[in-house]
Scaffold this active site. Structure first.
Site, PDB file in Angstrom:
ATOM      1  N   HIS A 118       4.289  14.332  -1.144  1.00  0.00           N
ATOM      2  CA  HIS A 118       3.768  15.339  -0.222  1.00  0.00           C
ATOM      3  C   HIS A 118       4.493  16.675  -0.334  1.00  0.00           C
ATOM      4  CE1 HIS A 118       7.035  13.946   2.608  1.00  0.00           C
ATOM      5  NE2 HIS A 118       7.023  15.223   2.924  1.00  0.00           N
ATOM      6  N   ASP A 148       4.455   7.731  -1.872  1.00  0.00           N
ATOM      7  CA  ASP A 148       4.939   9.092  -1.603  1.00  0.00           C
ATOM      8  C   ASP A 148       6.113   9.473  -2.503  1.00  0.00           C
ATOM      9  OD1 ASP A 148       4.829  11.570  -0.429  1.00  0.00           O
ATOM     10  OD2 ASP A 148       6.031  11.023   1.315  1.00  0.00           O
ATOM     11  N   GLY A 220      12.070  19.595   5.651  1.00  0.00           N
ATOM     12  CA  GLY A 220      12.824  20.164   4.531  1.00  0.00           C
ATOM     13  C   GLY A 220      13.708  19.134   3.865  1.00  0.00           C
ATOM     14  N   ASN A 221      14.045  18.063   4.605  1.00  0.00           N
ATOM     15  CA  ASN A 221      14.821  16.957   4.027  1.00  0.00           C
ATOM     16  C   ASN A 221      13.967  16.065   3.128  1.00  0.00           C
ATOM     17  OD1 ASN A 221      16.945  17.031   6.686  1.00  0.00           O
ATOM     18  ND2 ASN A 221      17.786  16.365   4.715  1.00  0.00           N
ATOM     19  N   SER A 222      12.656  16.148   3.257  1.00  0.00           N
ATOM     20  CA  SER A 222      11.769  15.277   2.484  1.00  0.00           C
ATOM     21  C   SER A 222      12.057  15.400   0.997  1.00  0.00           C
ATOM     22  CB  SER A 222      10.309  15.646   2.737  1.00  0.00           C
ATOM     23  OG  SER A 222       9.926  15.309   4.042  1.00  0.00           O
ATOM     24  N   THR A 238      11.860  10.428   3.271  1.00  0.00           N
ATOM     25  CA  THR A 238      10.445  10.767   3.162  1.00  0.00           C
ATOM     26  C   THR A 238       9.796  11.174   4.473  1.00  0.00           C
ATOM     27  OG1 THR A 238       8.326  10.020   2.264  1.00  0.00           O
ATOM     28  CG2 THR A 238       9.604   8.389   3.480  1.00  0.00           C
ATOM     29  N   LEU A 277       0.337  -9.993  -6.573  1.00  0.00           N
ATOM     30  CA  LEU A 277       0.398 -11.446  -6.474  1.00  0.00           C
ATOM     31  C   LEU A 277      -1.005 -12.044  -6.420  1.00  0.00           C
ATOM     32  CD1 LEU A 277       2.500 -13.702  -6.275  1.00  0.00           C
ATOM     33  CD2 LEU A 277       2.451 -13.450  -3.781  1.00  0.00           C
ATOM     34  N   GLY A 278      -1.900 -11.346  -5.700  1.00  0.00           N
ATOM     35  CA  GLY A 278      -3.285 -11.815  -5.627  1.00  0.00           C
ATOM     36  C   GLY A 278      -3.575 -12.679  -4.422  1.00  0.00           C
ATOM     37  N   GLY A 281      -3.594 -12.181   3.532  1.00  0.00           N
ATOM     38  CA  GLY A 281      -3.214 -12.968   4.706  1.00  0.00           C
ATOM     39  C   GLY A 281      -2.483 -12.117   5.715  1.00  0.00           C
TER      40      GLY A 281
END
Length: 463
Positions: A118, A148, A220-222, A238, A277-278, A281
């Site tokens: 982002h 992200d 700004g830390n992102s 993030t 994994l497929g 649940g």
């Protein structure tokens, strides 16, 4: 219905882009890897308060590897936004610039930098400023919007300081950490806190798996670094959880093990190699356990096993409860996806399950994601099941399983369950085929799509 069909197809199929392959032959732990990995041999500072821990070395190392990222986006304001929304770009309009800022972490001496997707999304220009105030133009290498994470690169005539990746699986709740970034354009800012929780999923769908910390993180830390007291990178900051948009107690970081895998995939393949994994649940708790009729209140309950998946081939069944993957205990969906996100297709893992009163460990080879389901522009697709084929009297096509694109949430009930029959006149017979065709398209390509809606109406359109 015609308006609905046009609206759906324009968004689903326009603006498709594929990341150019950037081929660098690396593997996780091979000597040829461009990434620095920390040794596992260390002593923990157990039982020490903040006043007894020296943060200065870790902070000094980290601030030289954290950079300021400026994103300049040039976008067109259309003269007729309604016409553009329904029929695409018509020409004309006024160009405007938008500037955003964030942080990034240098991860190799030749200028690879990891940041948040982002922070650099839709960038026309990227500019990076180092801790020594030197500024460079940066180029985009690749992104993973789902987690992200983005990878960019600068060219420098000198070797750059870079972060060493720590093992985020080994961090403990209560362990001291430092957040390093550029909040409010204040460069080289360091804050301290502890790990508040692991495998935190804020999306409520189990896809994400954040490290939660109480180290102060602000806008700004992102894209900045979360490091342990040895200065090792254990996460990429993030987001924050706050009613005001500023720090209010907790912040979140993408774990370094997930980040590292994404970065290596982008370097080697140009895109993220997702192994699945497929199974489908839900995680267990007291209420869910009663509903499913199982004794366990922790773990992941398998309600469905996908055809042709590693789970099916490995012997997993509906009703099994996954409690461990290799050496990692699984308490819920976020734990499961956090571990799977560090793996690639064809990696084999040991799946510990509870089946009734029996405890089993089954080897399972992860499947390529496109063989099970596929996400494109906020639309999740899956292969048709026998019930779908019978209901629609079809032998081909792929089904729209879910819609996450915000522009089309009001149409979600109509879209979910509809069938994509063909692309450019090519009958779609499998998920893998559909993903290959869609990934080959660019925003300037024109192609024809045929859709079968839930009420049996066929929609065709040239895009």
């Amino acid at each position: 219905m015609k308006r609905f069909g046009n609206l759906f197809l324009v968004s689903l199929l326009s603006g498709a882009t594929t990341l150019g392959a950037y081929k660098l032959l690396i593997e996780n732990d091979r000597p040829s890897s461009k990434l620095s990995i920390a040794s596992e041999n260390f002593n923990r500072n157990v039982g020490l308060g903040a006043e007894n821990i020296d943060f200065t070395t870790a902070a000094d190392n980290a601030i030289h590897t954290v950079v300021h990222v400026k994103n300049v986006t040039v976008y067109n304001v259309p003269n007729n936004p309604i016409m553009e929304f329904f029929y695409g770009y018509q020409g004309g309009g006024t160009q405007q610039k938008q500037v955003g800022t964030g942080s990034g972490v240098i991860i190799s001496e030749d200028g690879y930098i990891v940041t948040n997707n982002h922070v650099v999304k839709d960038a026309t220009e990227l500019e990076v400023t180092l801790n020594n105030n030197k500024t460079y133009k940066a180029k985009m290498i690749g992104t993973d919007s789902k987690m992200d994470i983005a990878l960019i690169k600068i060219e420098s005539n000198e070797k750059l300081p870079f972060a060493t990746f720590g093992n985020s699986d080994n961090i403990k709740v209560g362990e001291w950490v430092l957040a390093v970034g550029n909040p409010y354009n204040l460069t080289s800012t360091v804050t301290a806190g502890i790990v508040s929780a692991k495998a935190r999923d804020l999306s409520n769908n189990g896809i994400q798996s954040f490290i939660q910390t109480d180290a102060a993180v602000n806008p700004g830390n992102s894209g900045g670094a979360l490091v342990n007291i040895r200065g090792e990178l254990i996460g990429i900051n993030t987001m924050i959880s706050s009613p005001t948009g500023s720090y209010a107690g907790y912040s979140f970081a993408v774990p370094s093990n997930i980040t590292r895998k994404i970065v290596e995939d982008l370097m080697e393949y140009g895109n993220v190699q997702r192994g699945v994994l497929g199974v489908e649940g839900g995680e267990l708790n007291d209420a869910a356990s009663k509903e499913f009729g199982v004794k366990e209140t922790q773990g992941f309950y398998i309600n469905k096993v996908y055809k042709n998946s590693g789970a099916e081939k490995g012997g997993l069944k509906k009703g099994d409860v996954i409690v461990q993957l290799d050496n990692q205990k699984i308490k819920g969906f976020a734990d499961l996806t956090s571990y799977i996100n560090t793996k690639r297709p064809n990696d084999q893992i040991q799946v510990g399950i509870l089946r009734g009163n029996e405890k089993l460990t089954l080897p399972v080879k992860l499947t390529k994601k496109e063989l099970v389901n596929y996400e494109y522009n906020g639309f999740e697709l899956e292969d048709l099941e026998a019930a779908d084929k019978k209901r629609f009297r079809l032998n081909n096509g792929v089904k729209i399983k879910d819609v996450t694109n915000e522009k089309f949430m009001e149409y979600k009930n109509e879209l979910v369950g509809s069938i994509i029959l063909s692309i450019d006149g090519i009958k779609i017979t499998s998920m893998e085929q559909a993903s290959k065709i869609l990934n080959s398209k660019s925003g300037s390509d024109k192609f024809r799509i045929e859709i079968l809606t839930q009420n049996g109406e066929q929609v065709r359109m040239l895009l």
